[in-house]
Design a protein around this motif. Structure first.
Motif, mmCIF file in Angstrom:
data_model
loop_
_atom_site.group_PDB
_atom_site.id
_atom_site.type_symbol
_atom_site.label_atom_id
_atom_site.label_comp_id
_atom_site.label_asym_id
_atom_site.label_seq_id
_atom_site.Cartn_x
_atom_site.Cartn_y
_atom_site.Cartn_z
ATOM 1 N N ASN A 273 0.826 -1.208 0.000
ATOM 2 C CA ASN A 273 0.000 0.000 0.000
ATOM 3 C C ASN A 273 0.859 1.255 0.000
ATOM 4 O OD1 ASN A 273 -2.423 -1.324 -0.093
ATOM 5 N ND2 ASN A 273 -2.751 -1.307 2.108
ATOM 6 N N ARG A 274 1.974 1.181 0.694
ATOM 7 C CA ARG A 274 2.884 2.325 0.707
ATOM 8 C C ARG A 274 3.491 2.544 -0.679
ATOM 9 N NH1 ARG A 274 8.060 3.078 4.749
ATOM 10 N NH2 ARG A 274 8.605 5.185 4.128
ATOM 11 N N LEU A 275 3.802 1.452 -1.376
ATOM 12 C CA LEU A 275 4.339 1.573 -2.733
ATOM 13 C C LEU A 275 3.314 2.216 -3.666
ATOM 14 C CD1 LEU A 275 6.049 -1.928 -3.096
ATOM 15 C CD2 LEU A 275 7.144 0.241 -2.553
ATOM 16 N N LYS A 276 2.045 1.810 -3.518
ATOM 17 C CA LYS A 276 0.994 2.394 -4.363
ATOM 18 C C LYS A 276 0.829 3.885 -4.075
ATOM 19 C CE LYS A 276 -1.544 -1.986 -4.589
ATOM 20 N NZ LYS A 276 -2.752 -2.722 -4.137
ATOM 21 N N GLU A 277 0.892 4.249 -2.784
ATOM 22 C CA GLU A 277 0.789 5.663 -2.425
ATOM 23 C C GLU A 277 1.931 6.469 -3.033
ATOM 24 O OE1 GLU A 277 0.749 5.707 1.793
ATOM 25 O OE2 GLU A 277 -1.259 4.837 1.979
ATOM 26 N N ILE A 278 3.128 5.888 -3.017
ATOM 27 C CA ILE A 278 4.281 6.574 -3.605
ATOM 28 C C ILE A 278 4.095 6.716 -5.104
ATOM 29 C CG2 ILE A 278 6.744 6.291 -4.125
ATOM 30 C CD1 ILE A 278 7.047 5.132 -1.296
ATOM 31 N N GLY A 279 3.564 5.654 -5.752
ATOM 32 C CA GLY A 279 3.303 5.737 -7.188
ATOM 33 C C GLY A 279 2.343 6.855 -7.532
ATOM 34 N N ARG A 280 1.244 6.968 -6.770
ATOM 35 C CA ARG A 280 0.280 8.050 -7.009
ATOM 36 C C ARG A 280 0.916 9.415 -6.736
ATOM 37 N NH1 ARG A 280 -3.288 4.234 -4.505
ATOM 38 N NH2 ARG A 280 -2.979 5.212 -2.484
ATOM 39 N N PHE A 281 1.713 9.483 -5.693
ATOM 40 C CA PHE A 281 2.410 10.720 -5.324
ATOM 41 C C PHE A 281 3.295 11.197 -6.473
ATOM 42 C CE2 PHE A 281 6.256 12.656 -3.501
ATOM 43 C CZ PHE A 281 5.731 13.648 -2.690
#
Length: 765
Positions: A273-281
């Motif tokens: 989930n943290r990786l996905k948040e970074i991707g969106r960021f």
């Protein structure tokens, strides 16, 4: 030259779905039922004119499917269809077919694997398999090159994948000589978890692990602008590079991967989930102003162009190493891998600080210094790291703890032992095959005094049975003694041992209590016979206690499941170790009547009122520590206005209404009006639950699997906490006490240390 391959998405997905099932399925005619049932099939659904039947897959096929699915999630472009993939070797009339279990291809690599499995762990010689596989490596490589053409020059990863097979040291050496990679149960678990969380980007880690020091195709001579300087007396480079370039040569030293070259290992596994948040960021055009920290294990080249004489900083070009696994990530793995979650290829350079070949121990120290104050690092990881970063400590207490920590790691990763693969690594989802917690077993070793006991007044270590003048010597003695004992425990009933927690034997309470039993028996015999235990060999130490452990082994071997559960099912949370241990002592006294460890006599006198009193205090402890942890964690992650940001509006409203009802002088901060069910609503929110999952997602014994976050225990505790509040006519049931025990054991193994000590100390008696 090759068998049938799945290349397009549909074909690979169909194969993946089929291999993901633990059973075979088939629709048959009604008249075929008896013959199918004789072959192990059973009816799953009855139709009007047919039957839908299932049969569990063999352990060999399950292992093959697990590894095939890992490679699928890695994003390999081509994968074998079906089992036993044929490869034609030889020329003309001499052409013959040889079969392998797994075949996979991408732009840079080929994976060819054979799989071997057993239902229960046992030692097995694989020398014939190794010799046979080695003879076929060159002709198979020739066949692959002939099939794909001379322009395709892949790195071939030759693997033997095993489950429940204990490799001998000689077979492991032979595999290394042949360049055959050995993938065992722990590696399978690690790459399964990593591939599920990271997807195709996990392939970089796989390549790093199994192509170490080989050249990365088309990467030679890659230059990036850099500054060369000194940090803490060590040469370091500040440079900018594309994430995809660093990923090709990167390696993350996860504790979950059994890799001797990585000791000490220190990283926790990534959070998707943290990786996905970074991707969106990053997709929003935002950026990271801070650097990713790494260490070059292969010395990079630097071309100086200019120098600032005041600061002694050099400006120039850094030539990145062109080998797999040459660049180890110390801090920032989520930022680096997060670039693979962007919608397009991420072409914005990132900033890095790269050390020039510091030791792995120094890497671990840097990691701990950076992360020790951050709540996002699991306490189990910091506990496991004690054996690495505190190994050379001058503090005797830290030295003892480091020996215990490293002993758990060796028992878990060294081939051939009963505890191999039984300790769950930080960041890995625990399964039935990994029922033990590193922090719990480390604590039991520390408390046993097997290595030594620290005198609180003088600070001097009083030698225990496994004491040695060096930490290495003490570690070797301790691991040998425990391996001998647990080999016998496992051999007494292998099926029960492999059941994990469900078998009430290979579980934290059981293993921890056996460690204490070994220590207590040795201490008793030393006092009785005036022995100096640390002067005797570990095998001789075990010979001393073997006659008195015999009744325990007999009970493990002969007791029915119901009898075993009745004796060893414990209901008292952390004090469950005492109760399990005293149940073992009950058996030992059959052979040694005068054996009476501290607390045993009191335990025998324990009344039902005392049981209820202890349960009352443990329920109150849960009600005290959980809110404290939740509120402090929210404040740490979201700032002082966390209540307005992260507490649901209806909960805020309920708290404000209760606060309004209080008189002016009695009004308290609004968060103090949160009740137990409010806390449950807060932590199960999608925005925060991943931050709390490590500590507060507690799956109850009878709860079905598959949930992202388990919060049903909140409801159970909410019901149970009314018992001490309204005791008239009410009492704890066995089920209530088991829930309290389970919750307390989980919390004490996952909460950061400050929450299980001092004012928050867990009631144990």
């Amino acid at each position: 030259m090759l068998g049938e391959l799945a290349r397009d998405f549909g074909a690979k997905r169909t194969e993946y779905v089929r291999r993901s099932k633990a059973y075979e399925e088939e629709t048959i005619r009604l008249v075929e039922r008896s013959s199918k049932e004789a072959e192990g099939w059973y009816v799953q659904r009855e139709n009007k004119n047919s039957l839908r039947m299932r049969r569990p897959r063999s352990i060999e096929e399950v292992t093959e499917n697990r590894f095939w699915n890992i490679l699928y999630r890695f994003g390999y472009a081509e994968l074998n269809k079906g089992r036993t993939f044929p490869i034609k070797i030889g020329k003309g009339q001499a052409t013959i077919e040889k079969r392998v279990d797994i075949f996979a291809k991408d732009d840079e690599t080929i994976v060819i694997a054979r799989c071997r499995s057993q239902r229960l762990p046992a030692k097995l010689s694989l020398l014939d398999d190794l010799n046979d596989f080695a003879e076929l490596m060159k002709p198979m490589a020739d066949a692959v090159r002939l099939h794909y053409g001379k322009d395709y020059k892949p790195k071939i990863i030759w693997c033997i994948v095993t489950e429940n097979i204990r490799w001998s040291d000689s077979d492991l050496r032979r595999a290394k000589e042949y360049n055959i990679k050995v993938i065992q149960g722990l590696e399978l678990i690690y790459f399964e978890e990593f591939s599920k969380k990271l997807g195709p980007a996990a392939r970089y880690q796989f390549h790093a692990e199994y192509l170490e020091d080989q050249k990365v195709p088309t990467f030679s001579g890659r230059k990036v602008p850099a500054v060369k300087t000194k940090l803490g007396g060590k040469t370091a480079y500040l440079f900018s590079a594309l994430a995809r370039d660093i990923l090709r040569i990167a390696f993350v030293n996860h504790r979950d991967l059994r890799d001797p070259s990585g000791a000490p290992s220190y990283q926790r596994i990534v959070k998707p989930n943290r990786l996905k948040e970074i991707g969106r960021f990053l997709d929003e055009g935002k950026f990271f102003p801070n650097t990713i920290l790494l260490n070059f294990h292969r010395k990079p080249q630097f071309e100086p162009l200019a120098k600032d004489h005041i600061s002694s900083v050099h400006f120039g070009n850094l030539i990145l190493p062109d080998r797999y696994k040459s660049c180890w990530i110390i801090d920032g793995q989520h930022r680096l891998y997060g670039t693979t979650y962007t919608q397009d290829n991420y072409d914005t350079p990132l900033f890095f600080i790269g050390f020039d070949s510091v030791s792995t121990s120094e890497e671990a120290n840097i990691f701990v210094e950076i992360n020790s104050k951050q709540a996002t690092v699991p306490p189990t990881l910091l506990s496991a790291l004690e054996g690495e970063v505190k190994w050379d400590s001058d503090d005797p207490k830290e030295r003892l703890s480091a020996i215990a920590s490293r002993a758990v790691d060796l028992l878990n990763t060294r081939g051939g032992g009963a505890l191999e693969g039984k300790v769950v690594s930080p960041g890995i989802t625990a399964g039935t095959s990994q029922p033990l917690n590193v922090r719990s077993i480390q604590d039991r070793i520390n408390q046993s005094g097997l290595v030594g006991v620290l005198n609180p007044r003088t600070g001097v270590i009083a030698p225990g049975p496994c004491w040695s003048e060096t930490s290495e010597g003490a570690l070797g003695r301790l691991v040998t003694l425990l391996e001998i004992h647990f080999e016998e425990v496992q051999a007494a009933n292998p099926e029960r041992w492999e059941m994990g927690k469900a078998g009430f034997l290979c579980m934290n309470f059981g293993v921890g209590s056996h460690i204490r039993l070994v220590a207590e028996l040795l201490a008793f015999l030393a006092a009785k016979e005036d022995l100096v235990l640390h002067q005797q060999e570990p095998h001789d130490l075990h010979t001393l206690i073997k006659p008195f452990i015999a009744p325990v082994l007999t009970f493990i071997n002969e007791a029915s499941d119901a009898q075993f559960e009745e004796r060893f099912r414990v209901i008292f949370g952390s004090s469950g170790f005492h109760h399990y241990f005293y149940a073992l002592v009950d058996l030992v006294v059959e052979a040694l009547p005068e054996f009476s460890p501290e607390g045993y006599a009191d335990f025998k006198r324990l009344t039902s009122d005392e049981v209820t009193d202890l349960a009352d205090r443990q329920v109150k402890w849960i009600q005290k520590v959980v809110p404290a942890y939740i509120l402090q964690r929210l404040q740490h992650d979201f700032g002082d206005d966390y209540f307005d940001k992260m507490v649901p509006k209806e909960v805020q409203k309920a708290c404000q209404e209760r606060r309004i009802d209080d008189d002016g002088d009695e009004k308290l901060p609004v968060e103090t009006y949160l009740d137990w069910i409010h806390l449950q609503k807060i932590v199960k929110q999608k925005e925060v639950r991943d931050g709390f999952k490590e500590v507060l997602s507690i799956r109850l014994r009878d709860e079905p699997g598959g949930k992202h976050f388990y919060d049903g225990w909140f409801d159970a505790i909410n019901r149970i906490r009314r018992i001490p509040a309204h005791p008239a006519g009410r009492s704890y049931s066995d089920a209530d006490l088991q829930i309290v025990s389970h919750v307390i054991e989980f919390l004490t193994n996952t909460l950061p240390s400050p929450y299980v000590a001092g004012d928050y100390a867990v009631p144990m008696s």
